[in-house]
Design a protein around this motif. Structure first.
Motif, PDB file in Angstrom:
ATOM      1  N   MET A   1      28.166  62.389  40.146  1.00  0.00           N
ATOM      2  CA  MET A   1      29.087  62.064  39.060  1.00  0.00           C
ATOM      3  C   MET A   1      29.583  60.631  39.216  1.00  0.00           C
ATOM      4  O   MET A   1      30.044  60.223  40.276  1.00  0.00           O
ATOM      5  CB  MET A   1      30.275  63.037  39.070  1.00  0.00           C
ATOM      6  N   LEU A   2      29.449  59.863  38.169  1.00  0.00           N
ATOM      7  CA  LEU A   2      29.905  58.476  38.133  1.00  0.00           C
ATOM      8  C   LEU A   2      31.072  58.393  37.157  1.00  0.00           C
ATOM      9  O   LEU A   2      30.929  58.730  35.991  1.00  0.00           O
ATOM     10  CB  LEU A   2      28.740  57.576  37.710  1.00  0.00           C
ATOM     11  N   ILE A   3      32.233  57.957  37.646  1.00  0.00           N
ATOM     12  CA  ILE A   3      33.442  57.921  36.815  1.00  0.00           C
ATOM     13  C   ILE A   3      34.061  56.538  36.891  1.00  0.00           C
ATOM     14  O   ILE A   3      34.230  55.973  37.985  1.00  0.00           O
ATOM     15  CB  ILE A   3      34.462  58.971  37.279  1.00  0.00           C
ATOM     16  N   THR A   4      34.382  55.973  35.730  1.00  0.00           N
ATOM     17  CA  THR A   4      35.090  54.703  35.701  1.00  0.00           C
ATOM     18  C   THR A   4      36.557  54.944  35.369  1.00  0.00           C
ATOM     19  O   THR A   4      36.894  55.810  34.557  1.00  0.00           O
ATOM     20  CB  THR A   4      34.471  53.740  34.669  1.00  0.00           C
ATOM     21  N   ILE A   5      37.414  54.179  36.000  1.00  0.00           N
ATOM     22  CA  ILE A   5      38.856  54.232  35.754  1.00  0.00           C
ATOM     23  C   ILE A   5      39.271  52.849  35.287  1.00  0.00           C
ATOM     24  O   ILE A   5      39.243  51.878  36.053  1.00  0.00           O
ATOM     25  CB  ILE A   5      39.619  54.638  37.021  1.00  0.00           C
ATOM     26  N   ASP A   6      39.612  52.743  34.016  1.00  0.00           N
ATOM     27  CA  ASP A   6      39.955  51.457  33.428  1.00  0.00           C
ATOM     28  C   ASP A   6      41.403  51.082  33.734  1.00  0.00           C
ATOM     29  O   ASP A   6      42.293  51.931  33.785  1.00  0.00           O
ATOM     30  CB  ASP A   6      39.757  51.498  31.907  1.00  0.00           C
ATOM     31  N   ASN A   7      41.593  49.781  33.934  1.00  0.00           N
ATOM     32  CA  ASN A   7      42.946  49.199  34.023  1.00  0.00           C
ATOM     33  C   ASN A   7      43.809  49.834  35.111  1.00  0.00           C
ATOM     34  O   ASN A   7      44.988  50.131  34.878  1.00  0.00           O
ATOM     35  CB  ASN A   7      43.660  49.306  32.670  1.00  0.00           C
ATOM     36  N   LEU A   8      43.220  50.043  36.291  1.00  0.00           N
ATOM     37  CA  LEU A   8      44.056  50.443  37.425  1.00  0.00           C
ATOM     38  C   LEU A   8      45.083  49.339  37.674  1.00  0.00           C
ATOM     39  O   LEU A   8      46.251  49.610  37.981  1.00  0.00           O
ATOM     40  CB  LEU A   8      43.195  50.678  38.662  1.00  0.00           C
ATOM     41  N   PHE A   9      44.632  48.091  37.553  1.00  0.00           N
ATOM     42  CA  PHE A   9      45.509  46.918  37.554  1.00  0.00           C
ATOM     43  C   PHE A   9      45.397  46.247  36.192  1.00  0.00           C
ATOM     44  O   PHE A   9      44.326  46.248  35.582  1.00  0.00           O
ATOM     45  CB  PHE A   9      45.094  45.925  38.644  1.00  0.00           C
ATOM     46  N   SER A  10      46.481  45.649  35.722  1.00  0.00           N
ATOM     47  CA  SER A  10      46.439  44.904  34.468  1.00  0.00           C
ATOM     48  C   SER A  10      45.643  43.611  34.653  1.00  0.00           C
ATOM     49  O   SER A  10      45.356  43.189  35.785  1.00  0.00           O
ATOM     50  CB  SER A  10      47.853  44.573  34.009  1.00  0.00           C
ATOM     51  N   LYS A  11      45.299  42.953  33.549  1.00  0.00           N
ATOM     52  CA  LYS A  11      44.577  41.684  33.625  1.00  0.00           C
ATOM     53  C   LYS A  11      45.383  40.646  34.388  1.00  0.00           C
ATOM     54  O   LYS A  11      44.844  39.875  35.191  1.00  0.00           O
ATOM     55  CB  LYS A  11      44.250  41.175  32.222  1.00  0.00           C
ATOM     56  N   GLU A  12      46.684  40.610  34.125  1.00  0.00           N
ATOM     57  CA  GLU A  12      47.551  39.631  34.799  1.00  0.00           C
ATOM     58  C   GLU A  12      47.611  39.915  36.301  1.00  0.00           C
ATOM     59  O   GLU A  12      47.518  38.979  37.120  1.00  0.00           O
ATOM     60  CB  GLU A  12      48.957  39.675  34.194  1.00  0.00           C
ATOM     61  N   GLU A  13      47.775  41.170  36.663  1.00  0.00           N
ATOM     62  CA  GLU A  13      47.795  41.531  38.085  1.00  0.00           C
ATOM     63  C   GLU A  13      46.476  41.186  38.755  1.00  0.00           C
ATOM     64  O   GLU A  13      46.447  40.650  39.870  1.00  0.00           O
ATOM     65  CB  GLU A  13      48.083  43.026  38.233  1.00  0.00           C
TER      66      GLU A  13
ATOM     67  N   SER B   1      39.490  47.284  36.817  1.00  0.00           N
ATOM     68  CA  SER B   1      38.892  48.610  36.634  1.00  0.00           C
ATOM     69  C   SER B   1      38.037  48.993  37.837  1.00  0.00           C
ATOM     70  O   SER B   1      37.572  48.139  38.591  1.00  0.00           O
ATOM     71  CB  SER B   1      38.048  48.644  35.351  1.00  0.00           C
ATOM     72  N   MET B   2      37.804  50.295  37.986  1.00  0.00           N
ATOM     73  CA  MET B   2      37.190  50.824  39.203  1.00  0.00           C
ATOM     74  C   MET B   2      36.140  51.871  38.857  1.00  0.00           C
ATOM     75  O   MET B   2      36.247  52.574  37.848  1.00  0.00           O
ATOM     76  CB  MET B   2      38.288  51.451  40.074  1.00  0.00           C
ATOM     77  N   VAL B   3      35.120  51.966  39.687  1.00  0.00           N
ATOM     78  CA  VAL B   3      34.103  53.004  39.539  1.00  0.00           C
ATOM     79  C   VAL B   3      34.079  53.868  40.788  1.00  0.00           C
ATOM     80  O   VAL B   3      34.231  53.373  41.910  1.00  0.00           O
ATOM     81  CB  VAL B   3      32.705  52.387  39.274  1.00  0.00           C
ATOM     82  N   LEU B   4      33.921  55.179  40.594  1.00  0.00           N
ATOM     83  CA  LEU B   4      33.752  56.145  41.669  1.00  0.00           C
ATOM     84  C   LEU B   4      32.361  56.743  41.553  1.00  0.00           C
ATOM     85  O   LEU B   4      31.921  57.072  40.454  1.00  0.00           O
ATOM     86  CB  LEU B   4      34.784  57.267  41.564  1.00  0.00           C
ATOM     87  N   TYR B   5      31.668  56.902  42.684  1.00  0.00           N
ATOM     88  CA  TYR B   5      30.333  57.497  42.663  1.00  0.00           C
ATOM     89  C   TYR B   5      30.043  58.132  44.019  1.00  0.00           C
ATOM     90  O   TYR B   5      30.662  57.779  45.037  1.00  0.00           O
ATOM     91  CB  TYR B   5      29.272  56.460  42.301  1.00  0.00           C
TER      92      TYR B   5
END
Length: 226
Positions: free
Chosen positions: A1-13, A148-152
């Motif tokens: 399973m490949l899962i992306t998590i968008d905006n764990l940190f904001s663009k500014e961060e 953003s981050m990906v889990l696999y």
């Protein structure tokens, strides 16, 4: 399973973190690789003890422990302290599988069930650098927005394609899940996502929502380990 998590940190961060990381002194990534990995690894890695690494690592832990998608997908038991790498000037990491066991800073061990890559560089600032992950449906290219981050699955063959322009800066780490088997985690994740959707639609007191929630926890009870 490949899962992306968008905006764990904001663009500014992400931009602030990126500038801090780029100002640090980087060392050859091969120094932290062993066996076959050392032969296919060409990147830079940040000293784990630096003040910047310590600060950003703490921020990552802060966001992870309260992110519902991460908790649902990973069911974390142990998390390896995040490390930081940089790819530039043709840097790449050839096809490999992550080590099955990692030594924690306290000397203990953890099993690597899930691998994570958290991007800090915006994709339009560098060329190449795609994270290629072999799945049952073929190779999947991952190049996410900053923050953003990906889990696999850590058992997956994967590689980082050469970066031919700019800097690709990421954090990477591993998770030992409460559920060892990848297919079981996927089933639990899909069930949990359905329960969350039904809860929003019908309310937590709905009879079917309560039944499905019970099924979820009984499955987790039978498949989980500590």
């Amino acid at each position: 399973m490949l899962i992306t998590i968008d905006n764990l940190f904001s663009k500014e961060e992400s931009e602030n973190i990126l500038q801090k990381l780029l100002s640090e002194n980087w060392q050859e990534g091969k120094l932290t690789a062993g066996g076959v990995a050392a032969q296919v690894k060409q990147n830079l890695q940040l000293d784990d003890t630096s003040a910047t690494a310590t600060e950003v690592r703490s921020n990552i832990f802060h966001y992870l422990k309260q992110h519902p998608t991460f908790i649902s997908a990973a069911l974390p038991n142990k998390i390896f302290p995040p490390k930081f790498n940089c790819y530039r000037s043709g840097g790449h990491y050839g096809l490999h599988v992550d080590n099955a066991m990692m030594t924690l800073p306290d000397g203990g061990y953890m099993r690597t069930d899930i691998s994570a890559t958290l991007f800090f560089s915006s994709p339009d600032t560098y060329d190449g650098g795609e994270l290629m992950i072999e799945t049952q449906y073929g190779a999947q290219a991952v190049k996410l927005e900053a923050g953003s981050m990906v889990l696999y699955p850590s058992s997956s063959l994967h590689e980082v394609r050469p970066v031919t322009r700019g800097n690709r800066v990421c954090a990477f780490f591993w998770i030992q899940s409460l559920v060892r088997e990848s297919s079981h985690r996927e089933q639990l994740y899909e069930l949990d996502q359905s329960i969350q959707s039904l809860t929003l639609e019908r309310g937590a007191q709905d009879h079917n929502v309560a039944r499905l929630t019970g099924i979820y926890h009984n499955l987790l009870r039978s498949r989980g380990e500590t």
